[in-house]
Enzyme design. Sequence first.
Site, PDB file in Angstrom:
ATOM      1  N   LYS A  74       0.806  -1.232   0.000  1.00  0.00           N
ATOM      2  CA  LYS A  74       0.000   0.000   0.000  1.00  0.00           C
ATOM      3  C   LYS A  74       0.838   1.281   0.000  1.00  0.00           C
ATOM      4  O   LYS A  74       0.387   2.308  -0.503  1.00  0.00           O
ATOM      5  CB  LYS A  74      -0.962   0.010   1.204  1.00  0.00           C
ATOM      6  N   ASP A 110     -10.483   2.730   1.557  1.00  0.00           N
ATOM      7  CA  ASP A 110     -10.815   2.073   2.842  1.00  0.00           C
ATOM      8  C   ASP A 110     -11.650   3.001   3.729  1.00  0.00           C
ATOM      9  O   ASP A 110     -12.694   2.607   4.258  1.00  0.00           O
ATOM     10  CB  ASP A 110      -9.536   1.708   3.612  1.00  0.00           C
TER      11      ASP A 110
HETATM   12  N1  NAP Z   1     -13.526  -4.065   6.751  1.00  0.00           N
HETATM   13  C1  NAP Z   1     -12.643  -3.565   5.914  1.00  0.00           C
HETATM   14  O1  NAP Z   1     -12.939  -3.142   4.803  1.00  0.00           O
HETATM   15  C2  NAP Z   1     -11.205  -3.456   6.340  1.00  0.00           C
HETATM   16  C3  NAP Z   1     -10.312  -2.646   5.610  1.00  0.00           C
HETATM   17  C4  NAP Z   1      -8.986  -2.562   6.043  1.00  0.00           C
HETATM   18  C5  NAP Z   1      -8.583  -3.296   7.151  1.00  0.00           C
HETATM   19  N2  NAP Z   1      -9.480  -4.082   7.827  1.00  0.00           N
HETATM   20  C6  NAP Z   1      -9.078  -4.834   9.016  1.00  0.00           C
HETATM   21  O2  NAP Z   1      -8.548  -3.924   9.950  1.00  0.00           O
HETATM   22  C7  NAP Z   1      -7.623  -4.580  10.798  1.00  0.00           C
HETATM   23  C8  NAP Z   1      -6.413  -3.691  10.986  1.00  0.00           C
HETATM   24  O3  NAP Z   1      -5.748  -3.551   9.741  1.00  0.00           O
HETATM   25  P1  NAP Z   1      -4.545  -2.527   9.566  1.00  0.00           P
HETATM   26  O4  NAP Z   1      -4.195  -2.530   8.118  1.00  0.00           O
HETATM   27  O5  NAP Z   1      -4.845  -1.229  10.238  1.00  0.00           O
HETATM   28  O6  NAP Z   1      -3.388  -3.275  10.397  1.00  0.00           O
HETATM   29  P2  NAP Z   1      -2.060  -2.641  10.987  1.00  0.00           P
HETATM   30  O7  NAP Z   1      -1.614  -1.472  10.164  1.00  0.00           O
HETATM   31  O8  NAP Z   1      -1.136  -3.782  11.205  1.00  0.00           O
HETATM   32  O9  NAP Z   1      -2.493  -2.042  12.429  1.00  0.00           O
HETATM   33  C9  NAP Z   1      -2.969  -2.889  13.452  1.00  0.00           C
HETATM   34  C10 NAP Z   1      -3.445  -2.039  14.638  1.00  0.00           C
HETATM   35  O10 NAP Z   1      -4.027  -2.938  15.592  1.00  0.00           O
HETATM   36  C11 NAP Z   1      -3.358  -2.775  16.853  1.00  0.00           C
HETATM   37  N3  NAP Z   1      -3.317  -4.075  17.543  1.00  0.00           N
HETATM   38  C12 NAP Z   1      -3.133  -5.294  16.968  1.00  0.00           C
HETATM   39  N4  NAP Z   1      -3.161  -6.253  17.925  1.00  0.00           N
HETATM   40  C13 NAP Z   1      -3.373  -5.612  19.114  1.00  0.00           C
HETATM   41  C14 NAP Z   1      -3.502  -6.054  20.461  1.00  0.00           C
HETATM   42  N5  NAP Z   1      -3.444  -7.349  20.785  1.00  0.00           N
HETATM   43  N6  NAP Z   1      -3.714  -5.121  21.420  1.00  0.00           N
HETATM   44  C15 NAP Z   1      -3.792  -3.792  21.109  1.00  0.00           C
HETATM   45  N7  NAP Z   1      -3.658  -3.325  19.835  1.00  0.00           N
HETATM   46  C16 NAP Z   1      -3.468  -4.211  18.866  1.00  0.00           C
HETATM   47  C17 NAP Z   1      -1.997  -2.253  16.516  1.00  0.00           C
HETATM   48  O11 NAP Z   1      -1.469  -1.599  17.646  1.00  0.00           O
HETATM   49  P3  NAP Z   1       0.113  -1.231  17.771  1.00  0.00           P
HETATM   50  O12 NAP Z   1       0.313   0.024  16.973  1.00  0.00           O
HETATM   51  O13 NAP Z   1       0.284  -1.026  19.233  1.00  0.00           O
HETATM   52  O14 NAP Z   1       0.878  -2.422  17.242  1.00  0.00           O
HETATM   53  C18 NAP Z   1      -2.327  -1.297  15.341  1.00  0.00           C
HETATM   54  O15 NAP Z   1      -2.837  -0.069  15.849  1.00  0.00           O
HETATM   55  C19 NAP Z   1      -7.304  -5.915  10.111  1.00  0.00           C
HETATM   56  O16 NAP Z   1      -7.912  -6.951  10.850  1.00  0.00           O
HETATM   57  C20 NAP Z   1      -7.963  -5.814   8.753  1.00  0.00           C
HETATM   58  O17 NAP Z   1      -8.494  -7.053   8.345  1.00  0.00           O
HETATM   59  C21 NAP Z   1     -10.773  -4.162   7.434  1.00  0.00           C
END
Ligand code: NAP
Length: 288
Positions: A74, A110
């Site tokens: 991305k 998104d």
């Molecule tokens: N529905 C949709 O259309 C859509 C679109 C995009 C993404 N998503 C979903 O959104 C989710 C996040 O995606 P992303 O791209 O933002 O991922 P990312 O960039 O890896 O960010 C993950 C976030 O979750 C936090 N996190 C993960 N595990 C945690 C835990 N155990 N305790 C506290 N915080 C935790 C991380 O905190 P830290 O910064 O502290 O590591 C970070 O803020 C994914 O599951 C994805 O499938 C859905």
Amino acid sequence: MSSAPTSYLAELVGVFGYPVAENPTGVMQEAAFAACGLNWRYLNIEVRPADLPAAVAGLRAFNMAGINLTIPHKVAIIPLLDELSPDAALMGAVNTVVRSGGKLTGHNTDGKGFLRSLREDAGFEPAGQHVVFLGAGGAARAMSVEVALAGAERITIVNRTEARALPLVALLNEHTDCRAAYVPWNGPYAVPGDAAVLVNATSIGLFPDVDAMPAVELDSIRPRLLVCDVIPNPPRTAFLQAAAARGARTLDGLGMLVGQGAIAFRMWTGVEPPIDVMRRALEEVFGG
Ligand SMILES: NC(=O)c1ccc[n+]([C@@H]2O[C@H](COP(=O)([O-])OP(=O)(O)OC[C@H]3O[C@@H](n4cnc5c(N)ncnc54)[C@H](OP(=O)(O)O)[C@@H]3O)[C@@H](O)[C@H]2O)c1
């Protein structure tokens, strides 16, 4: 004699990712193409990080109409494009590329998908409201920028890792009119009384960890709060179930996924997306 089709040439779109095998976006896009009688194909294309420039050259050579980007492309795609939409430039991430007149333009749908779902599925207008995001990763970044551009008055970013949250808060304060603040997440989070929306923008609760829940004081979830989850699989997360049990309204991550796909469909084809067809196709995948 039966009449032959005038052209056997299909328009091509798809997603570059690594890994990409489990990405279900093509199911909803292919269902939408079929419903609209479009001879288009959506391909899951596995592209290793080092091969991204060659893949983009291939996209140009195949005259593809566009592409989605997922992990880990991305941000890396940006220098390979001809231009960026203003919000993708602000977010520093692209999830959809549109090819037009030989030019590749990067967009980020998104956050727009979330906004569409917030307005159309939940009937909620974020202008003037206080919105709380749990998480500060790519999803939180895209959603909070769009919600801020839509006129939210306050945004709170609750995140474990300060180094990821602070640049997002600075971006929101410097480039949008909303007031953004960071709250460290080192125990159960109490939702402030003036918050209208609480969004789980972390990966907590994603299949197969379906019993995991973000640390939130459930007593602070009030009936007038709208609780949203980005997790599309399963759509009815343990977090949404707990919020509903407290009397809160809920919005699932499928609406966001369908919303961003619908926006990409319209940008690529110029045809109005059949949103119900797209949602049903994904519900069959996720058992929504
Ligand atoms: N529905 C949709 O259309 C859509 C679109 C995009 C993404 N998503 C979903 O959104 C989710 C996040 O995606 P992303 O791209 O933002 O991922 P990312 O960039 O890896 O960010 C993950 C976030 O979750 C936090 N996190 C993960 N595990 C945690 C835990 N155990 N305790 C506290 N915080 C935790 C991380 O905190 P830290 O910064 O502290 O590591 C970070 O803020 C994914 O599951 C994805 O499938 C859905």
